[in-house]
Write an enzyme that holds these catalytic residues in place. Structure first.
Site, PDB file in Angstrom:
ATOM      1  CE1 TYR A 150      -3.881   2.219   0.532  1.00 40.90           C
ATOM      2  CE2 TYR A 150      -2.760   3.048   2.473  1.00 40.90           C
ATOM      3  CZ  TYR A 150      -3.789   3.143   1.557  1.00 40.90           C
ATOM      4  OH  TYR A 150      -4.714   4.147   1.665  1.00 40.90           O
ATOM      5  CG  ASP A 151       3.032   1.897   3.558  1.00 45.62           C
ATOM      6  OD1 ASP A 151       1.810   1.647   3.570  1.00 45.62           O
ATOM      7  OD2 ASP A 151       3.735   1.859   4.582  1.00 45.62           O
ATOM      8  CE  LYS A 154      -3.628   5.009  -1.830  1.00 46.24           C
ATOM      9  NZ  LYS A 154      -4.694   5.598  -2.645  1.00 46.24           N
ATOM     10  CG  ASN A 179      -5.697   6.618  11.034  1.00 44.74           C
ATOM     11  OD1 ASN A 179      -4.559   7.036  10.847  1.00 44.74           O
ATOM     12  ND2 ASN A 179      -5.982   5.351  11.262  1.00 44.74           N
ATOM     13  NE  ARG A 191     -10.287   1.408   6.946  1.00 43.48           N
ATOM     14  CZ  ARG A 191     -10.414   2.210   5.894  1.00 43.48           C
ATOM     15  NH1 ARG A 191      -9.544   3.158   5.669  1.00 43.48           N
ATOM     16  NH2 ARG A 191     -11.421   2.064   5.068  1.00 43.48           N
ATOM     17  CB  VAL A 192      -8.762   0.851  15.156  1.00 34.45           C
ATOM     18  CG1 VAL A 192      -8.733   2.348  14.872  1.00 34.45           C
ATOM     19  CG2 VAL A 192      -8.839   0.570  16.643  1.00 34.45           C
ATOM     20  NE  ARG A 216      -2.543   4.247  13.198  1.00 37.97           N
ATOM     21  CZ  ARG A 216      -1.450   3.670  13.702  1.00 37.97           C
ATOM     22  NH1 ARG A 216      -0.776   4.245  14.691  1.00 37.97           N
ATOM     23  NH2 ARG A 216      -1.017   2.522  13.210  1.00 37.97           N
TER      24      ARG A 216
HETATM   25  N1  UDP Z   1      -5.979  -1.749  16.002  1.00 40.15           N
HETATM   26  C1  UDP Z   1      -6.298  -2.401  17.180  1.00 40.15           C
HETATM   27  N2  UDP Z   1      -7.305  -3.318  17.153  1.00 40.15           N
HETATM   28  C2  UDP Z   1      -8.025  -3.599  16.030  1.00 40.15           C
HETATM   29  C3  UDP Z   1      -7.716  -2.918  14.845  1.00 40.15           C
HETATM   30  C4  UDP Z   1      -6.668  -2.002  14.861  1.00 40.15           C
HETATM   31  O1  UDP Z   1      -5.676  -2.166  18.223  1.00 40.15           O
HETATM   32  O2  UDP Z   1      -8.936  -4.453  16.098  1.00 40.15           O
HETATM   33  C5  UDP Z   1      -4.892  -0.759  16.017  1.00 40.15           C
HETATM   34  C6  UDP Z   1      -3.824  -0.985  14.952  1.00 40.15           C
HETATM   35  O3  UDP Z   1      -2.815  -1.859  15.417  1.00 40.15           O
HETATM   36  C7  UDP Z   1      -3.304   0.415  14.709  1.00 40.15           C
HETATM   37  C8  UDP Z   1      -4.511   1.305  15.000  1.00 40.15           C
HETATM   38  O4  UDP Z   1      -5.435   0.500  15.718  1.00 40.15           O
HETATM   39  O5  UDP Z   1      -2.268   0.722  15.629  1.00 40.15           O
HETATM   40  C9  UDP Z   1      -5.193   1.821  13.743  1.00 40.15           C
HETATM   41  O6  UDP Z   1      -5.392   0.739  12.893  1.00 40.15           O
HETATM   42  P1  UDP Z   1      -6.206   0.833  11.554  1.00 40.15           P
HETATM   43  O7  UDP Z   1      -6.240  -0.543  10.965  1.00 40.15           O
HETATM   44  O8  UDP Z   1      -7.506   1.493  11.788  1.00 40.15           O
HETATM   45  O9  UDP Z   1      -5.396   1.793  10.577  1.00 40.15           O
HETATM   46  P2  UDP Z   1      -3.869   2.236  10.406  1.00 40.15           P
HETATM   47  O10 UDP Z   1      -3.818   3.563  11.027  1.00 40.15           O
HETATM   48  O11 UDP Z   1      -2.948   1.264  11.085  1.00 40.15           O
HETATM   49  O12 UDP Z   1      -3.689   2.242   8.937  1.00 40.15           O
END
Ligand code: UDP
Length: 314
Positions: A150-151, A154, A179, A191-192, A216
């Site tokens: 991805y990185d 982009k 984010n 995603r979180v 984040r």
């Molecule tokens: N994360 C988490 N639990 C989850 C999903 C994500 O703790 O179930 C953490 C993940 O390790 C990251 C942050 O939340 O540090 C944001 O993750 P996300 O996948 O939303 O996007 P990123 O900013 O990493 O692209």
């Protein structure tokens, strides 16, 4: 005679951000043509636009040649898998849409003499050694790690965009999106934000990766789209960060989700994924100065709206 409407092509317009952008462009009086192969996008996100005479959906994979009849004024390239689990599952497609997809969109911009804006990402900064991240920072990316697909796609897209700008004098823009969350995210995209809201609403444990001390900064989608629209109307060609600079640890974020959902869920700790950035916060000085933009929706307000959206989806 009335002026003909401006026509915008939105790739990935059936996705989370592409569909919100399409709504905004229609509200600004544009005709909108969405190109999407529905790999991670969904017709549900644009169902409300069916029957709108200014809206057209074309199912198309933009990594193959793009043909759009008639004049085009703007191209917004938003097609790409965008969540870490999506691009881990779809590594080749992710690389192709960032490289070949961007090339095809730039070719269309050149053929139509259209303005071009590409969705780039804070992932260009990798696991950043500078904090907060300014646009001048070149990043700390592992090209061959799992997120590299991805990185690097982009980063290549940015390089290709600047080359078309410098060599072919195309009017290009690059937004580095941090984010972003809101309605129309997929509940299971990993995603979180959707992960924690879904878990909280179902009474399942929130899966905190690592110790939850990574940070984040979360931007509500309407704020982000406003920044992108302003960028598209301006005359600045280098990358611009758009995001919300208020930073939270993932643990703080999880606690807020529990509070706002009223959930009694526990937290469980899972291993931190490889190359997961430890901290991320945009420096938005440039967006403030150039676009007169800054986010308006705080996390609590935006999360309440997002939780409402997910309530009947779980
Ligand atoms: N994360 C988490 N639990 C989850 C999903 C994500 O703790 O179930 C953490 C993940 O390790 C990251 C942050 O939340 O540090 C944001 O993750 P996300 O996948 O939303 O996007 P990123 O900013 O990493 O692209």
């Amino acid at each position: 005679m009335t002026k003909p409407k401006l026509t915008s092509v939105v790739t990935g317009g059936a996705g989370f951000l592409g569909s919100h952008l399409s709504d905004r462009l229609l509200a600004e009086g544009h005709r909108v043509i969405v190109l999407d192969n529905l790999l991670t996008g969904s017709m549900d996100n644009i169902a409300h636009l069916a029957g709108n005479p200014d809206f057209e959906f074309i199912k198309h994979n933009v990594t193959t040649a793009i043909r759009v009849p008639g004049p085009v004024d703007y191209i917004f390239h938003f097609a790409s898998p965008a969540s870490p689990i999506d691009y881990l599952e779809l590594p080749i497609q992710t690389l192709k849409v960032g490289s070949l997809g961007t090339l095809n969109c730039l070719g269309l911009a050149k053929a139509k003499n259209a303005k071009f804006l590409t969705a780039s990402t804070s992932e260009c900064y990798g696991d950043p050694l500078q904090h907060p991240q300014t646009e001048e920072y070149w990043g700390n990316v592992n090209p061959i790690g799992p997120r590299g697909v991805y990185d690097e796609a982009k980063r290549f897209a940015e390089a290709m965009t600047m080359a078309y700008h410098r060599y072919h004098h195309i009017d290009t823009k690059i937004v580095r999106i941090f984010n972003t969350y809101g309605p129309r995210m997929r509940l299971r995209d990993g995603r979180v934000v959707p992960a924690f809201i879904g878990q909280a609403l179902k009474g399942e444990s929130l899966t905190i990766f690592g110790e939850g001390q990574q940070t984040r900064s979360f931007c509500f989608c309407s704020d982000l789209i406003d920044g992108i629209y302003r960028l598209s109307q301006g005359n600045y060609h280098e990358p611009v960060n758009i995001g919300n600079p208020t930073e939270f640890t993932i643990l703080e974020f999880g606690k807020l989700v529990l509070k706002l959902t009223g959930s009694k869920s526990q937290m469980v700790y899972k291993p931190l994924p490889q190359d997961d950035p430890k901290q991320r916060r945009p420096d938005i000085t440039k967006a403030r100065k150039l676009l007169g933009w800054e986010p308006k929706i705080d996390l609590e307000t935006g999360l309440r709206r997002t939780i409402d959206y997910f309530r009947d989806k779980v």
